[in-house]
Design an enzyme around this catalytic site. Structure first.
Site, short mmCIF file in Angstrom:
data_model
loop_
_atom_site.label_atom_id
_atom_site.label_comp_id
_atom_site.label_asym_id
_atom_site.label_seq_id
_atom_site.Cartn_x
_atom_site.Cartn_y
_atom_site.Cartn_z
N GLU A 16 0.83 -1.18 -0.08
CA GLU A 16 -0.05 0.15 -0.14
C GLU A 16 0.69 1.26 -0.20
O GLU A 16 2.14 1.21 0.19
CB GLU A 16 -0.84 -0.03 1.24
CG GLU A 16 -2.22 -0.91 1.16
CD GLU A 16 -3.33 -0.09 0.29
OE1 GLU A 16 -2.84 1.00 -0.40
OE2 GLU A 16 -4.27 -0.68 0.23
N ASN A 145 -10.27 5.18 1.60
CA ASN A 145 -9.04 5.11 0.95
C ASN A 145 -8.92 6.14 -0.04
O ASN A 145 -9.78 6.96 -0.20
CB ASN A 145 -9.12 3.70 0.22
CG ASN A 145 -8.70 2.43 1.00
OD1 ASN A 145 -7.69 2.64 1.36
ND2 ASN A 145 -9.23 1.56 1.09
N ASP A 195 -9.67 1.70 -4.26
CA ASP A 195 -8.63 1.96 -3.27
C ASP A 195 -7.74 2.94 -3.58
O ASP A 195 -8.36 4.10 -3.33
CB ASP A 195 -7.65 0.64 -3.21
CG ASP A 195 -7.13 0.13 -2.02
OD1 ASP A 195 -6.63 1.03 -1.10
OD2 ASP A 195 -6.73 -1.25 -1.97
#
Length: 277
Positions: A16, A145, A195
């Site tokens: 991430e 997100n 995301d």
């Protein structure tokens, strides 16, 4: 055909938050599940790793100062000394954890919280101000997100993966004030969920569709104007390189069986570089 290059194969369970910071030596990202902060060095291509005491949802550089969003709160972290200093723990004992976050163009660090498994809608959005004060900004998130800002910083974007939607808010860069939250893009017609995200110089929003094998580029009115097929099921976030023409994309292996990764998704869990021109 879009060019896709594997920059590092680190087998991230949940890669991430890619951040390009050449002054700090390269491209940074995290593996949330393994509690790792990583750096791909610009000079020699080596990979540095720092292990944190908790899962790290996101991080941001405020000048040379590194702020990390761990499960329990926001901390300053020294890359050299590997020391942590608590800055704010606004939801201590609540059963939530910090997730995605990013610095605005002035250096304020914004980060959201969520239920540890995303099973309940109990998340909020916080802003760590330049003076170190942490303020609550919004409630009611499932899985926050995809924080990003338009090139003129008048619009802030944030996705809620639980809603399968990306929201836009009016943004005042001078004060950090937000308002007029509205749906920017309904992604329910796309595979996967929205995301991490990034904006380009033309004002397009690029969003990783986790579980959908896609990067999606949105026009300023929220319509889809380009999709990029990826060789991985779980792209998780993206960040533009300094050239503005390529994107670093983090990925995850999650529950993909090893034999399936080997045969069909050898790039899963790696850091990718994708041509965005």
């Amino acid at each position: 055909m879009t060019s896709i290059e594997l920059m590092a194969q680190t087998g991230d369970v949940l890669g991430e938050c890619p951040v390009v910071h050449r002054a700090q030596g390269g491209v940074f990202w995290v593996d949330v599940e393994r509690r790792l902060l990583r750096r791909l060095r610009s000079d020699d291509g080596a990979i540095d790793e720092w292990t944190l005491p908790e899962k790290i949802g996101s991080f941001g550089f405020r000048g040379s100062q590194l702020v990390v969003a761990l499960e329990s709160g926001l901390y300053e972290f020294s890359l050299k000394e590997q020391g942590l200093r608590a800055v704010a723990t606004p939801e201590s004992g609540s059963g939530t954890r910090f997730n995605d976050g990013k610095c605005d163009p002035r250096g304020r660090f914004w980060a959201g919280t969520m239920h540890p498994t995303g099973a309940e809608r109990m998340g909020s959005l916080y802003c760590l101000e330049l003076d170190g004060q942490c303020r609550h900004a919004l409630s009611g998130f499932g899985i926050p997100n995809g924080l990003a800002w338009s090139p003129d910083a008048r619009t802030m974007y944030i996705a809620d993966s639980m809603d399968r939607a990306i929201y836009a808010l009016d943004y005042d860069l001078a004060t950090g004030a937000i308002g007029n939250r509205r749906v920017f893009a309904d992604t329910s017609g796309l595979p996967g969920v929205p995301d991490g995200a990034a904006t380009d110089d033309q004002g397009h929003l690029w969003s990783a569709q986790c579980g959908g094998w896609l990067l999606v580029r949105y026009a300023q009115d929220g319509t889809v104007d380009r999709t990029v097929d990826l060789p991985v099921q779980y792209p998780t976030s993206c960040a533009f390189d300094d050239d503005g023409l390529s994107l670093y994309v983090t990925t995850a292996i999650w529950d993909i069986p090893p034999e399936e990764r080997a045969m069909g998704q050898p790039l899963a869990g790696g850091l990718l570089r994708v041509d965005a021109s």
